[in-house]
Motif scaffolding. Structure first.
Motif, PDB file in Angstrom:
ATOM      1  N   UNK A 178      -0.474   1.235   6.472  1.00 51.16           N
ATOM      2  CA  UNK A 178      -0.483   1.977   5.211  1.00 51.16           C
ATOM      3  C   UNK A 178      -1.658   1.673   4.310  1.00 51.16           C
ATOM      4  N   UNK A 179      -2.480   0.670   4.669  1.00 50.60           N
ATOM      5  CA  UNK A 179      -3.684   0.362   3.891  1.00 50.60           C
ATOM      6  C   UNK A 179      -4.898   0.776   4.707  1.00 50.60           C
ATOM      7  N   UNK A 180      -5.783   1.555   4.088  1.00 50.51           N
ATOM      8  CA  UNK A 180      -7.005   1.913   4.804  1.00 50.51           C
ATOM      9  C   UNK A 180      -8.115   2.337   3.843  1.00 50.51           C
ATOM     10  N   UNK A 224       9.898  -4.283  14.425  1.00 51.04           N
ATOM     11  CA  UNK A 224       9.951  -3.908  13.013  1.00 51.04           C
ATOM     12  C   UNK A 224       8.588  -3.371  12.571  1.00 51.04           C
ATOM     13  N   UNK A 225       8.612  -2.257  11.842  1.00 47.69           N
ATOM     14  CA  UNK A 225       7.415  -1.715  11.200  1.00 47.69           C
ATOM     15  C   UNK A 225       7.646  -1.703   9.701  1.00 47.69           C
ATOM     16  N   UNK A 226       6.695  -2.276   8.949  1.00 49.43           N
ATOM     17  CA  UNK A 226       6.766  -2.251   7.493  1.00 49.43           C
ATOM     18  C   UNK A 226       5.657  -1.367   6.936  1.00 49.43           C
ATOM     19  N   UNK A 227       5.964  -0.647   5.854  1.00 43.86           N
ATOM     20  CA  UNK A 227       4.942   0.077   5.099  1.00 43.86           C
ATOM     21  C   UNK A 227       4.327  -0.933   4.143  1.00 43.86           C
ATOM     22  N   UNK A 228       3.015  -1.135   4.225  1.00 41.89           N
ATOM     23  CA  UNK A 228       2.368  -2.325   3.679  1.00 41.89           C
ATOM     24  C   UNK A 228       2.290  -2.391   2.152  1.00 41.89           C
TER      25      UNK A 228
END
Length: 305
Positions: free
Chosen positions: A82-84, A113-117
């Protein structure tokens, strides 16, 4: 190591997570030995993010652990996206592309697990929901969570997302504990009463969302470590006193302080030092008394009303 359920999931995880943001600071043989040591200690939950080392950290980890099907069954992998490029991006396209890149670098078919940063104010919950549905149905991601989000941001996400949010990764340490201290100062006219996170601690407890404290040894944002720091003489004296009682290191007590909280947190440990990792894991065997927990809290400069 002692384990716990991650959020409302059936996933059994160790109470301490191994953060891999700095694994690119190790030589190849050092990385291999560090990962093997973590596994031997029962610290088989590894936290990543697609931006760590520009993706290099995930590649180094996969090589260090000699990723294959047998190894994959023995570990729990979490990563974040989510960061770019100086912005945040929760678009469906970016989430799906990011996960494909993460899986390729980690040499695996799925993430546990996937987290939105970091919160994206341009987020459209419907797009995130579509991305999560695609990732879940394809088997690429088994559980979902967020990072650095307040209750209303999570509620907005849940407007469309049907998957359970199992974790919220938040900055928290003995010296960075405003999410705890403002709860002691409700309706009071002082700085400690300022609610900076919309009661995220209580929200996560009410909704069975596991808080994953990041930078558990840092003070400020990334200003340094409080352990052994002359800026915190009273705190270090108290921690050292309690460490002596339990015959452990000050590192162990700093993590035990987080684990003592009934929110059942899972600290993310960023050290690449095997000795410190062992000290962190040791914290799972210690339960501080109520008196000890509060004495450390006060020694950090927190004043109870």
């Amino acid at each position: 190591m002692r384990t716990m359920k991650l959020g409302k999931s059936t996933l059994d995880v160790p109470v301490v997570s191994v953060g891999c943001m700095r694994i690119n600071s190790l030589e190849k043989n050092e990385a291999e030995h560090f990962v093997q040591t973590a596994m031997e200690l029962g610290a088989n939950f590894f936290d990543h993010a697609d931006i760590y080392g520009g993706g290099e950290c995930e590649e180094i980890f996969a090589d260090a652990i000699h990723m294959n099907d047998d190894v994959r069954e023995k570990i729990i992998l979490q990563s974040k996206c989510g960061i770019r490029n100086g912005m945040f991006d929760f678009s469906k396209e970016h989430i799906l592309e990011s996960v494909d890149g993460i899986l390729r670098r980690l040499k695996t078919d799925y993430l546990d697990v996937l987290l939105l940063h970091r919160p994206d104010t341009l987020m459209e919950p419907e797009e995130v929901a579509e991305a999560f549905d695609t990732l879940e149905s394809s088997g690429k991601v088994r559980h979902f969570g967020v990072s650095n989000q307040n209750p209303m941001q999570i509620q907005l996400l849940k407007k469309s997302v049907k998957q359970t949010i199992v974790a919220n990764q938040l900055q928290l340490s003995i010296t960075n504990s405003t999410m705890i201290s403002n709860g002691f100062n409700v309706n009071m006219e002082n700085e400690a009463a300022v609610n900076r996170d919309a009661s995220v601690l209580e929200f996560c407890r009410l909704n069975d969302i596991t808080i994953q404290p990041w930078s558990p040894f840092q003070y400020g944002f990334f200003e340094g470590v409080f352990l052994g720091n002359e800026k915190f003489p009273e705190l270090n004296q108290k921690i050292d006193e309690i460490a002596k009682k339990y015959e452990v290191s000050n590192t162990t007590i700093a993590i035990a302080w987080l684990l003592r909280h009934p929110a059942q947190m899972q600290p993310v440990i960023g050290t690449m030092n095997e000795g410190r990792l062992k000290d962190c894991v040791k914290a799972s065997e210690i339960k501080l008394t109520r008196e000890e927990w509060y004495s450390i809290f006060r020694a950090a400069g927190n004043v109870l009303p």
